[in-house]
Design a protein around this motif. Sequence first.
Motif, PDB file in Angstrom:
ATOM      1  N   PRO A  14       0.795  -1.235   0.000  1.00  0.00           N
ATOM      2  CA  PRO A  14       0.000   0.000   0.000  1.00  0.00           C
ATOM      3  C   PRO A  14       0.826   1.283   0.000  1.00  0.00           C
ATOM      4  CG  PRO A  14      -0.981  -1.595   1.491  1.00  0.00           C
ATOM      5  CD  PRO A  14       0.317  -2.192   1.020  1.00  0.00           C
ATOM      6  N   ARG A  15       1.984   1.269   0.639  1.00  0.00           N
ATOM      7  CA  ARG A  15       2.807   2.484   0.652  1.00  0.00           C
ATOM      8  C   ARG A  15       3.255   2.872  -0.749  1.00  0.00           C
ATOM      9  NH1 ARG A  15       7.501   2.244   5.062  1.00  0.00           N
ATOM     10  NH2 ARG A  15       8.455   3.460   3.372  1.00  0.00           N
ATOM     11  N   ILE A  16       3.511   1.879  -1.580  1.00  0.00           N
ATOM     12  CA  ILE A  16       3.911   2.161  -2.960  1.00  0.00           C
ATOM     13  C   ILE A  16       2.744   2.756  -3.735  1.00  0.00           C
ATOM     14  CG2 ILE A  16       4.504   1.038  -5.154  1.00  0.00           C
ATOM     15  CD1 ILE A  16       6.392  -0.766  -3.588  1.00  0.00           C
ATOM     16  N   LEU A  17       1.574   2.168  -3.566  1.00  0.00           N
ATOM     17  CA  LEU A  17       0.386   2.702  -4.241  1.00  0.00           C
ATOM     18  C   LEU A  17       0.099   4.127  -3.781  1.00  0.00           C
ATOM     19  CD1 LEU A  17      -1.962  -0.425  -4.122  1.00  0.00           C
ATOM     20  CD2 LEU A  17      -0.540   0.365  -6.024  1.00  0.00           C
ATOM     21  N   ASP A  18       0.230   4.366  -2.485  1.00  0.00           N
ATOM     22  CA  ASP A  18      -0.006   5.714  -1.945  1.00  0.00           C
ATOM     23  C   ASP A  18       0.972   6.717  -2.546  1.00  0.00           C
ATOM     24  OD1 ASP A  18      -2.033   4.724  -0.369  1.00  0.00           O
ATOM     25  OD2 ASP A  18      -0.831   4.627   1.465  1.00  0.00           O
ATOM     26  N   LYS A  19       2.236   6.305  -2.681  1.00  0.00           N
ATOM     27  CA  LYS A  19       3.254   7.204  -3.230  1.00  0.00           C
ATOM     28  C   LYS A  19       2.990   7.478  -4.711  1.00  0.00           C
ATOM     29  CE  LYS A  19       7.119   9.526  -2.733  1.00  0.00           C
ATOM     30  NZ  LYS A  19       7.233  10.668  -1.799  1.00  0.00           N
ATOM     31  N   ILE A 199      18.502  -6.122  -8.147  1.00  0.00           N
ATOM     32  CA  ILE A 199      17.645  -6.183  -6.968  1.00  0.00           C
ATOM     33  C   ILE A 199      16.215  -6.313  -7.457  1.00  0.00           C
ATOM     34  CG2 ILE A 199      16.864  -4.975  -4.897  1.00  0.00           C
ATOM     35  CD1 ILE A 199      19.512  -3.392  -4.990  1.00  0.00           C
ATOM     36  N   GLY A 200      15.588  -7.435  -7.125  1.00  0.00           N
ATOM     37  CA  GLY A 200      14.244  -7.695  -7.608  1.00  0.00           C
ATOM     38  C   GLY A 200      13.165  -7.018  -6.771  1.00  0.00           C
ATOM     39  N   GLY A 201      12.296  -6.287  -7.443  1.00  0.00           N
ATOM     40  CA  GLY A 201      11.158  -5.669  -6.768  1.00  0.00           C
ATOM     41  C   GLY A 201       9.860  -6.412  -7.009  1.00  0.00           C
ATOM     42  N   THR A 202       9.722  -7.030  -8.184  1.00  0.00           N
ATOM     43  CA  THR A 202       8.477  -7.690  -8.581  1.00  0.00           C
ATOM     44  C   THR A 202       8.026  -8.717  -7.550  1.00  0.00           C
ATOM     45  OG1 THR A 202       9.008  -7.393 -10.926  1.00  0.00           O
ATOM     46  CG2 THR A 202       7.355  -9.053 -10.383  1.00  0.00           C
ATOM     47  N   LYS A 203       8.972  -9.476  -6.996  1.00  0.00           N
ATOM     48  CA  LYS A 203       8.640 -10.552  -6.063  1.00  0.00           C
ATOM     49  C   LYS A 203       8.748 -10.129  -4.603  1.00  0.00           C
ATOM     50  CE  LYS A 203       9.899 -14.049  -9.456  1.00  0.00           C
ATOM     51  NZ  LYS A 203      10.836 -15.118  -9.871  1.00  0.00           N
ATOM     52  N   ASN A 204       8.847  -8.820  -4.379  1.00  0.00           N
ATOM     53  CA  ASN A 204       8.962  -8.358  -2.992  1.00  0.00           C
ATOM     54  C   ASN A 204       8.305  -6.998  -2.785  1.00  0.00           C
ATOM     55  OD1 ASN A 204       9.786  -8.687  -0.292  1.00  0.00           O
ATOM     56  ND2 ASN A 204      11.624  -7.490  -0.640  1.00  0.00           N
ATOM     57  N   GLY A 205       7.030  -6.913  -3.160  1.00  0.00           N
ATOM     58  CA  GLY A 205       6.238  -5.748  -2.780  1.00  0.00           C
ATOM     59  C   GLY A 205       6.008  -4.692  -3.829  1.00  0.00           C
ATOM     60  N   GLU A 246      10.627   4.185  -2.510  1.00  0.00           N
ATOM     61  CA  GLU A 246       9.767   3.867  -1.363  1.00  0.00           C
ATOM     62  C   GLU A 246      10.244   2.594  -0.652  1.00  0.00           C
ATOM     63  OE1 GLU A 246       6.851   4.973   1.247  1.00  0.00           O
ATOM     64  OE2 GLU A 246       7.566   6.071  -0.523  1.00  0.00           O
ATOM     65  N   LEU A 247      10.703   1.622  -1.410  1.00  0.00           N
ATOM     66  CA  LEU A 247      11.148   0.361  -0.817  1.00  0.00           C
ATOM     67  C   LEU A 247      12.424   0.501  -0.002  1.00  0.00           C
ATOM     68  CD1 LEU A 247      10.495  -2.133  -3.763  1.00  0.00           C
ATOM     69  CD2 LEU A 247       9.399  -2.208  -1.510  1.00  0.00           C
ATOM     70  N   TYR A 253      11.887  -2.722   2.043  1.00  0.00           N
ATOM     71  CA  TYR A 253      12.228  -3.877   1.208  1.00  0.00           C
ATOM     72  C   TYR A 253      12.613  -5.082   2.061  1.00  0.00           C
ATOM     73  CZ  TYR A 253      14.547  -6.508  -2.559  1.00  0.00           C
ATOM     74  OH  TYR A 253      14.931  -7.475  -3.453  1.00  0.00           O
ATOM     75  N   PHE A 254      13.446  -4.845   3.054  1.00  0.00           N
ATOM     76  CA  PHE A 254      13.917  -5.934   3.908  1.00  0.00           C
ATOM     77  C   PHE A 254      12.838  -6.401   4.879  1.00  0.00           C
ATOM     78  CE2 PHE A 254      17.706  -3.494   2.678  1.00  0.00           C
ATOM     79  CZ  PHE A 254      18.376  -4.495   1.981  1.00  0.00           C
ATOM     80  N   ASP A 255      12.022  -5.484   5.346  1.00  0.00           N
ATOM     81  CA  ASP A 255      10.918  -5.859   6.248  1.00  0.00           C
ATOM     82  C   ASP A 255       9.937  -6.796   5.551  1.00  0.00           C
ATOM     83  OD1 ASP A 255      12.022  -4.243   8.194  1.00  0.00           O
ATOM     84  OD2 ASP A 255      10.727  -2.525   7.747  1.00  0.00           O
ATOM     85  N   LEU A 256       9.641  -6.501   4.293  1.00  0.00           N
ATOM     86  CA  LEU A 256       8.695  -7.334   3.545  1.00  0.00           C
ATOM     87  C   LEU A 256       9.264  -8.726   3.293  1.00  0.00           C
ATOM     88  CD1 LEU A 256       7.346  -4.774   0.897  1.00  0.00           C
ATOM     89  CD2 LEU A 256       6.396  -5.372   3.131  1.00  0.00           C
ATOM     90  N   ALA A 257      10.530  -8.784   2.919  1.00  0.00           N
ATOM     91  CA  ALA A 257      11.156 -10.086   2.671  1.00  0.00           C
ATOM     92  C   ALA A 257      11.252 -10.896   3.955  1.00  0.00           C
ATOM     93  CB  ALA A 257      12.546  -9.883   2.066  1.00  0.00           C
ATOM     94  N   ARG A 258      11.566 -10.214   5.054  1.00  0.00           N
ATOM     95  CA  ARG A 258      11.694 -10.908   6.343  1.00  0.00           C
ATOM     96  C   ARG A 258      10.362 -11.533   6.762  1.00  0.00           C
ATOM     97  NH1 ARG A 258      13.707  -7.006   8.598  1.00  0.00           N
ATOM     98  NH2 ARG A 258      15.907  -7.507   8.281  1.00  0.00           N
TER      99      ARG A 258
END
Length: 341
Positions: A14-19, A199-205, A246-247, A253-258
């Motif tokens: 959602p933070r990405i969509l908001d941005k 650095i992959g974004g597609t598979k991490n948020g 934003e990531l 980015y790391f929080d989502l992967a964790r």
Amino acid sequence: MYNFKNDYSEGAHPRILDKLIATNLVQQLGYGEDEYAQEAKAVLKEKLSNQAATIHFVSGGTQTNLLVISFLLRVHEAVISAKTGHIAANETGAIEATGHKVITTETIDGKLRPEDVAEVLAVYALAPHVVKPRIVYISNSTEIGTIYSKDEIKTLYKFCQSHQLLLYMDGARLGHALTAENNDLTLATISQYTDVFYIGGTKNGALLGEAIIFNKPELATDFDYAIKQKGAMLAKGRILSIQFLELFKDDLYFDLARKANTLAMRIATAVREKGYTFLTQSTTNQLFPILPKKIIERLSADYQFYIWKNIDADYAAIRLITSWATDEEKVTAFIKDLQEV
């Protein structure tokens, strides 16, 4: 039916969509010249501890591999990959379609080691009658959930240097590798011990997007021409750069992967408690438990996953993947169903 097939079933954090919405009407230059791209690159260079790095944003992983590998190879050169490597197993011959051979080799755990590469070099030594290996392609995490250690990357990189090879890392699930419980790599050490990685974004948020990092700027000379020529340069490049900004501005980015890894490890613990084993020892968000086929059939009624490999008449390995958006209640339900069957 809940989907454990992949880690890109949902849209974006959602933070990405908001941005994206907040900046929607702010006019920007196109083709990667927007102010968000400059800011995102500055943030990433800090994370890399490499101010000399050259960074480009493109839309997808297969596109990234095709762009980087075809750009770095001369017409007679080839790339070495584990047999399980994405460029060899899952990209519809994209690299070969550019005129370059993918040389595959068997590995124990999806990871290439110097001895694996040395064997390939020995086979392809009859110059000029065979293609010339030039790039060593690795994935972190690998396509079967394993990760590289700092010593493994450093040793492989030094071997590549001594044999005039380039080391390129596919980072489609790099976030999951870097937040695995047994990881000792950082973005900075990867930047130090590879020539190019992404650095992959597609598979991490992210909605979509990958960040290509040339650690040595001389390797990236005129790479923007290749991006444009192959139709990968977005006019609205801001869509990619805003997401990476934003990531990475506060380690989302790391929080989502964790989170994805944590949920996967909950499932892994439940599998072990039932007495079952795994095809590979993964510490990331990809799991490959070996289960009785009768149990697989019953779980398939409520959950989607891939049957990865047939083991024997009674057992098969399945692949389960968790993501930044995986519903914790669904994980709990899956574990309960596994225990009850």
